[in-house]
Write an enzyme that holds these catalytic residues in place. Structure first.
Site, PDB file in Angstrom:
ATOM      1  N   HIS A 125       0.796  -1.226   0.000  1.00  0.00           N
ATOM      2  CA  HIS A 125       0.000   0.000   0.000  1.00  0.00           C
ATOM      3  C   HIS A 125       0.822   1.267   0.000  1.00  0.00           C
ATOM      4  O   HIS A 125       0.262   2.357   0.151  1.00  0.00           O
ATOM      5  CB  HIS A 125      -0.916   0.055   1.216  1.00  0.00           C
ATOM      6  CG  HIS A 125      -1.977  -0.986   1.220  1.00  0.00           C
ATOM      7  ND1 HIS A 125      -3.246  -0.757   0.767  1.00  0.00           N
ATOM      8  CD2 HIS A 125      -1.941  -2.280   1.606  1.00  0.00           C
ATOM      9  CE1 HIS A 125      -3.965  -1.860   0.886  1.00  0.00           C
ATOM     10  NE2 HIS A 125      -3.199  -2.805   1.398  1.00  0.00           N
ATOM     11  N   LYS A 166      -8.102  13.952   4.794  1.00  0.00           N
ATOM     12  CA  LYS A 166      -7.265  12.758   4.730  1.00  0.00           C
ATOM     13  C   LYS A 166      -6.270  12.844   5.879  1.00  0.00           C
ATOM     14  O   LYS A 166      -6.180  13.875   6.541  1.00  0.00           O
ATOM     15  CB  LYS A 166      -6.525  12.674   3.392  1.00  0.00           C
ATOM     16  CG  LYS A 166      -5.804  13.985   3.018  1.00  0.00           C
ATOM     17  CD  LYS A 166      -5.069  13.871   1.704  1.00  0.00           C
ATOM     18  CE  LYS A 166      -5.944  14.021   0.470  1.00  0.00           C
ATOM     19  NZ  LYS A 166      -6.099  12.813  -0.314  1.00  0.00           N
ATOM     20  N   ARG A 167      -5.501  11.786   6.127  1.00  0.00           N
ATOM     21  CA  ARG A 167      -4.471  11.889   7.144  1.00  0.00           C
ATOM     22  C   ARG A 167      -3.511  13.030   6.817  1.00  0.00           C
ATOM     23  O   ARG A 167      -3.286  13.337   5.642  1.00  0.00           O
ATOM     24  CB  ARG A 167      -3.694  10.558   7.238  1.00  0.00           C
ATOM     25  CG  ARG A 167      -4.450   9.495   7.975  1.00  0.00           C
ATOM     26  CD  ARG A 167      -4.812   9.945   9.376  1.00  0.00           C
ATOM     27  NE  ARG A 167      -3.643  10.080  10.215  1.00  0.00           N
ATOM     28  CZ  ARG A 167      -3.229   9.167  11.084  1.00  0.00           C
ATOM     29  NH1 ARG A 167      -3.888   8.034  11.245  1.00  0.00           N
ATOM     30  NH2 ARG A 167      -2.156   9.372  11.818  1.00  0.00           N
ATOM     31  N   LYS A 205       1.228  14.340   1.322  1.00  0.00           N
ATOM     32  CA  LYS A 205      -0.125  14.666   0.858  1.00  0.00           C
ATOM     33  C   LYS A 205      -0.299  16.167   0.637  1.00  0.00           C
ATOM     34  O   LYS A 205      -1.265  16.623   0.060  1.00  0.00           O
ATOM     35  CB  LYS A 205      -1.164  14.150   1.850  1.00  0.00           C
ATOM     36  CG  LYS A 205      -1.209  12.611   1.946  1.00  0.00           C
ATOM     37  CD  LYS A 205      -2.197  12.141   3.002  1.00  0.00           C
ATOM     38  CE  LYS A 205      -2.145  10.645   3.280  1.00  0.00           C
ATOM     39  NZ  LYS A 205      -2.810   9.838   2.220  1.00  0.00           N
ATOM     40  N   THR A 237      -8.234   6.810  -1.827  1.00  0.00           N
ATOM     41  CA  THR A 237      -9.596   6.304  -1.974  1.00  0.00           C
ATOM     42  C   THR A 237     -10.597   7.424  -1.705  1.00  0.00           C
ATOM     43  O   THR A 237     -11.711   7.393  -2.220  1.00  0.00           O
ATOM     44  CB  THR A 237      -9.876   5.122  -1.022  1.00  0.00           C
ATOM     45  OG1 THR A 237      -9.335   5.428   0.268  1.00  0.00           O
ATOM     46  CG2 THR A 237      -9.243   3.856  -1.545  1.00  0.00           C
ATOM     47  N   LYS A 264     -14.346   8.735  -3.461  1.00  0.00           N
ATOM     48  CA  LYS A 264     -15.584   9.062  -2.732  1.00  0.00           C
ATOM     49  C   LYS A 264     -16.098  10.431  -3.151  1.00  0.00           C
ATOM     50  O   LYS A 264     -17.299  10.641  -3.335  1.00  0.00           O
ATOM     51  CB  LYS A 264     -15.323   8.998  -1.215  1.00  0.00           C
ATOM     52  CG  LYS A 264     -14.982   7.578  -0.748  1.00  0.00           C
ATOM     53  CD  LYS A 264     -14.364   7.522   0.651  1.00  0.00           C
ATOM     54  CE  LYS A 264     -13.667   6.179   0.853  1.00  0.00           C
ATOM     55  NZ  LYS A 264     -12.816   6.126   2.059  1.00  0.00           N
TER      56      LYS A 264
HETATM   57  C1  26W Z   1       3.853   0.554   9.927  1.00  0.00           C
HETATM   58  C2  26W Z   1       3.101   1.799   9.972  1.00  0.00           C
HETATM   59  C3  26W Z   1       2.191   1.918   8.827  1.00  0.00           C
HETATM   60  C4  26W Z   1       0.841   2.072   9.056  1.00  0.00           C
HETATM   61  C5  26W Z   1      -0.001   2.168   8.005  1.00  0.00           C
HETATM   62  C6  26W Z   1       2.680   1.862   7.554  1.00  0.00           C
HETATM   63  C7  26W Z   1       1.835   1.962   6.508  1.00  0.00           C
HETATM   64  C8  26W Z   1       0.500   2.111   6.718  1.00  0.00           C
HETATM   65  C9  26W Z   1      -0.431   2.166   5.556  1.00  0.00           C
HETATM   66  C10 26W Z   1       0.160   1.491   4.376  1.00  0.00           C
HETATM   67  C11 26W Z   1      -0.810   3.533   5.243  1.00  0.00           C
HETATM   68  C12 26W Z   1      -1.992   3.580   4.339  1.00  0.00           C
HETATM   69  O1  26W Z   1      -3.115   3.632   4.790  1.00  0.00           O
HETATM   70  N1  26W Z   1      -1.753   3.585   3.027  1.00  0.00           N
HETATM   71  C13 26W Z   1      -2.790   3.930   2.091  1.00  0.00           C
HETATM   72  O2  26W Z   1      -3.462   2.774   1.637  1.00  0.00           O
HETATM   73  C14 26W Z   1      -4.578   3.142   0.853  1.00  0.00           C
HETATM   74  C15 26W Z   1      -5.328   1.883   0.514  1.00  0.00           C
HETATM   75  O3  26W Z   1      -4.620   1.117  -0.401  1.00  0.00           O
HETATM   76  C16 26W Z   1      -4.137   3.909  -0.374  1.00  0.00           C
HETATM   77  O4  26W Z   1      -5.270   4.333  -1.065  1.00  0.00           O
HETATM   78  C17 26W Z   1      -3.294   5.115   0.021  1.00  0.00           C
HETATM   79  O5  26W Z   1      -2.764   5.728  -1.127  1.00  0.00           O
HETATM   80  C18 26W Z   1      -2.176   4.679   0.942  1.00  0.00           C
HETATM   81  O6  26W Z   1      -1.464   5.796   1.437  1.00  0.00           O
END
Ligand code: 26W
Length: 823
Positions: free
Chosen positions: A358, A546-547, A552, A654, A658
């Site tokens: 992701h 968004k976060r 971003k 995503t 929406k």
């Molecule tokens: C280890 C800490 C950590 C926590 C969460 C590392 C990475 C994450 C996620 C990968 C962050 C995340 O939510 N990524 C998002 O995933 C979405 C679903 O696929 C994508 O639409 C976003 O672009 C992506 O940033």
């Protein structure tokens, strides 16, 4: 045809009875929270029947099942959505109205189960909903955090994190299943034992263990009687006497063991795209993965005797690297419990496991220090070592003498266990989440792996569920769409394309924009209640939710607002269409620049919103505690959707989808799924700006980007940046925003200045913003553009995404759930 599952009078009686049973009160005395509980339990009655029907159909058909393993499930509220999917929303709303109750108010009593950070967690929730709606048997596997994502308060413009005790009133839609309790072991050491038949058995001794107890939550399909299960695991202390025989009577160990269980599932790590490398997080990962693998295998073994058939009946999808220990846990089970040979076990594991990536953000790639990993999971570590040993042999065979390959690809290297490498070596599929992202993985980040395993790589562009984000979140537009194209879009979003027939129809345009206006009124009311700010619903609602992350580029957005404000002050008579800039974002608690950006947005809001001289032409609003429940309203009310990440950095996004579904027009870079959105709706119906991902990647490689040059040559940009450090927005402390200024210009502070190319893209962003204003002034043109966005959002349903996972990775069969006959 909608099946009638709902008897109004019976339901009303049920609600009243529940209030009595649960609280020993009459309806009139009950609080709103108590009524929410009573209503939810009445709904649960209906769900339970369907849930049981689904389980028996699954058994009867002996269906293959996917286990979607994810540390995060950002479910959002269940009541409204469950009613929608039971097709009972209207009927229940009416029944409640007859009782003098308002369903909206009752829905609002539900805590927002926020067991996730952002995109990845919400994607898992959309996927579960689509799996049920499409009739595919599935389990979600996760953690029942006692505290989910923190609640965000804004004090003095700063983010303050408040614990979210979502379980304090009890959660009606969960079911504790103590009969599926499993033991999970941590620590100790591994002893090799020679068995009488000449084998070597590995036993873990001196460990501490925890009991994993699942809570099941129903995931209801739309109008199809299918109810899948999300199992989230709670940790309970194993009784002292259950200590390993070796340690019996060791009081200190017993207490430690009890503490382990207490802390294990306390809290979700609120980091998005950044690893904290904390030991507790690895414990959480192994805890829920081990329990889920055990439950999956136990379920399989009830119906099957040959473990070699596992891949025919079970698929594990690993949602990012977080659950990747599943690979080694499954190997452990097959080797140690089933006593299979390595190759046999490996063959099964590979066929069962698949991995989704992701993110390409380097700081998000999970690596564990060997010291922690081997101490916590001694047997698992042995197995990973053996996987690594064999994997390195494979690399050497392919690339004799190329030590660089080993350095870059080994699973264990430089004192670290690299989870992505483990997932890729062990899974049969590796997918990215949008086409551009998958290409970047193949050609850059994971190039070596792609060369070795070209067939494993595939793309699955993300999607969202239209049931939550249109049918529930935007009921006015949902009804209007149904009136125009029929209701098929609810389960087949491609059908929404028929709206293109109406995009030039003035009446339709008018209706469409009027619905947008109603939704803007609803949001304006929310903003007034929560922020005390008056916003004009006739202004352009320009939204970035968004976060908060530097990539971003919320900072780009706010710098542009500062620039616009300067323009207005310098040219008070310039033509200017009123805009309301709306932000919503949580920052990871330890992420300094992210938190400072929130403060900057609020400070800019403070100055601009209170400057009478600009006659309310710009308003800036930071919505506190952005979460799934208020997101539904925000998407519905947006005119402009900000998707402005540095090209190549956002894997998919995503939220972008929406907004599009709800008829907002995107201003965005050619990043993530924006690229595919542009393909669907046409670039002329979006506002694309900024560098391409190839350009960004080239600059990163050549290290030839110099923001200082832009700063020195562009007076408007210079002025805005100077306002960060001259106290213009922080009169009490002119140094407050120094770190943001430095992040843009100072090479000492980051690896290089302006890592995310904000200044490089600024002008092109400002141009695109200008073009938006021009376009908005043309009412018909804008209505058409907005409608075209809705009409061309069909590809971005998570139903489409799930069908692709099923076709290419999971190979599931659809299940039909027949209602049980009444006798
Ligand atoms: C280890 C800490 C950590 C926590 C969460 C590392 C990475 C994450 C996620 C990968 C962050 C995340 O939510 N990524 C998002 O995933 C979405 C679903 O696929 C994508 O639409 C976003 O672009 C992506 O940033």
């Amino acid at each position: 045809m909608k099946r009638e599952i709902f008897d109004k009078e019976a339901f009303k009686k049920e609600v009243k009875d529940n209030v009595r049973m649960l609280y020993r009160k009459d309806l009139e005395e009950a609080s709103e929270q108590e009524i929410f509980q009573a209503v939810s339990y009445a709904v649960k009655e209906v769900i339970i029947d369907q849930w049981m029907e689904t389980q028996s159909s699954m058994k009867r058909e002996d269906s293959k099942v996917v286990y979607y393993m994810s540390m995060e499930f950002l479910m959002g509220r269940a009541l409204g959505n469950n009613l929608i999917n039971l097709t009972a929303y209207q009927a229940v709303a009416e029944a409640l109205e007859e009782m003098g109750l308002d369903l909206n108010v009752i829905e609002d009593q539900e805590p927002d189960p926020a067991l996730g950070n952002g995109g990845l967690g919400r994607l898992a929730a959309c996927f579960m909903e689509s799996l049920s709606t499409l009739g595919y048997p599935a389990y979600g596997c996760g953690i029942r955090y006692r505290y989910g994502m923190f609640k965000q308060k804004i004090k003095d413009g700063f983010q303050v994190e408040v614990p979210d005790n979502w379980l304090k009133d009890g959660y009606p839609f969960e079911l504790r299943r103590p009969e599926y309790t499993y033991e999970v072991k941590f620590g100790g050491y591994v002893r090799a034992v020679n068995t009488p038949d000449g084998r070597v058995k590995f036993v873990q001794e001196g460990y501490q263990s925890v009991k994993a107890v699942p809570y099941d939550m129903p995931i209801i399909g739309y109008n199809n009687h299918m109810v899948n299960t999300l199992m989230i695991w709670d940790a309970e202390p194993a009784e002292c006497f259950e200590l390993d025989s070796f340690d019996k009577g060791d009081y200190r160990k017993a207490v430690e063991q009890e503490n382990l269980a207490r802390n294990l599932v306390d809290v979700l790590y609120p980091n998005d795209n950044h690893i904290a490398g904390k030991e507790l997080r690895l414990k959480q990962q192994y805890f829920f993965v081990s329990a889920s693998v055990q439950r999956a295998i136990a379920r399989f073994k009830k119906m099957h005797s040959d473990i070699h058939d596992l891949p025919k009946k079970v698929a594990f999808q690993l949602n990012d690297t977080h659950p990747t220990v599943a690979v080694a846990e499954l190997m452990r089970y097959l080797l140690d419990e089933e006593e299979l040979q390595w190759d046999d076990a490996w063959n099964i594991t590979t066929q069962v496991c698949a991995y989704t990536n992701h993110t390409i953000m380097a700081e998000a790639l999970e690596k564990w220090p060997i010291e922690i990993f081997s101490r916590l999971l001694p047997r698992i570590y042995q197995i990973v070592e053996e996987i690594n040993r064999r994997f390195i042999l494979q690399i050497q065979e392919h690339y004799p003498g190329d030590n660089g390959k080993i350095e870059r690809m080994a699973i264990i290297y430089n004192g670290q266990v690299k989870m992505a490498h483990l997932a890729i070596a062990a899974g049969h599929s590796v997918n990215g989440v949008a086409r551009l992202h998958t290409e970047i993985l193949k050609n850059q980040e994971l190039k070596d792996f792609y060369e070795l395993f070209p067939d494993k790589f595939n793309n699955k562009t993300n999607g969202i569920t239209q049931r939550r984000f249109l049918l529930h979140g935007n009921q006015l537009l949902a009804k209007w769409v149904t009136d125009h194209v029929g209701e098929e879009w609810i389960t087949d979003l491609s059908k929404i394309e028929k709206l293109t027939l109406y995009v030039d129809d003035e009446k339709a345009q008018h209706e469409f924009m009027n619905i947008k206006y109603q939704n803007k009124l609803r949001l304006a009311k929310y903003i007034k209640e929560h922020n005390g700010i008056d916003v004009d619903p006739r202004s352009i609602f320009d939204v970035q939710v968004k976060r908060l992350h530097e990539y971003k580029r919320q900072l780009l957005n706010v710098l542009h607002i500062m620039y616009l404000y300067n323009e207005l002050k310098e040219h008070p008579d310039m033509e200017f269409y009123p805009r309301t800039f709306i932000f919503g974002a949580k920052a990871a608690a330890g992420y300094k620049n992210a938190k400072l950006t929130i403060k900057l947005i609020n400070s800019v809001a403070e100055v601009i919103n209170n400057d009478k001289s600009i006659q309310d032409k710009i308003k800036v609003v930071f919505i506190e505690d952005y979460r799934v429940s208020n997101a539904e309203w925000i998407f519905a009310a947006a005119d402009v959707s900000e998707q402005i990440s540095t090209a190549s950095k956002e894997a998919s996004g995503t939220g972008n989808m929406k907004f599009m579904l709800n008829g907002a027009v995107t201003i965005g870079t050619m990043d993530g799924a924006n690229v595919e959105m542009a393909e669907e709706v046409g670039k002329e119906n979006m506002f694309i700006f900024g560098m391409s991902s190839d350009e960004v990647i080239a600059h990163e490689k050549n290290r030839d980007y110099d923001p200082m040059q832009i700063f020195n040559n562009d007076q408007d940009i210079r002025k805005v940046l100077m306002q960060l450090i001259n106290g213009f927005y922080s009169p009490q402390d002119s140094e407050l925003f120094r770190d943001l200024y430095n992040s843009l210009l100072n090479t000492q502070c980051t690896q290089y200045a302006d890592t995310y190319f904000i200044l490089a893209d600024f002008r092109s962003y400002a141009e695109a913003q200008k073009a938006i204003t021009e376009a908005y002034k043309d009412e018909k043109g804008w209505a058409k553009m907005a409608m075209l966005n809705t009409a061309h959002s069909g590809k971005f349903s998570s139903d489409r995404t799930i069908e692709e996972y099923v076709r290419d990775i999971w190979h599931l069969e659809k299940l039909t759930v027949e209602p049980e006959k009444e006798d």
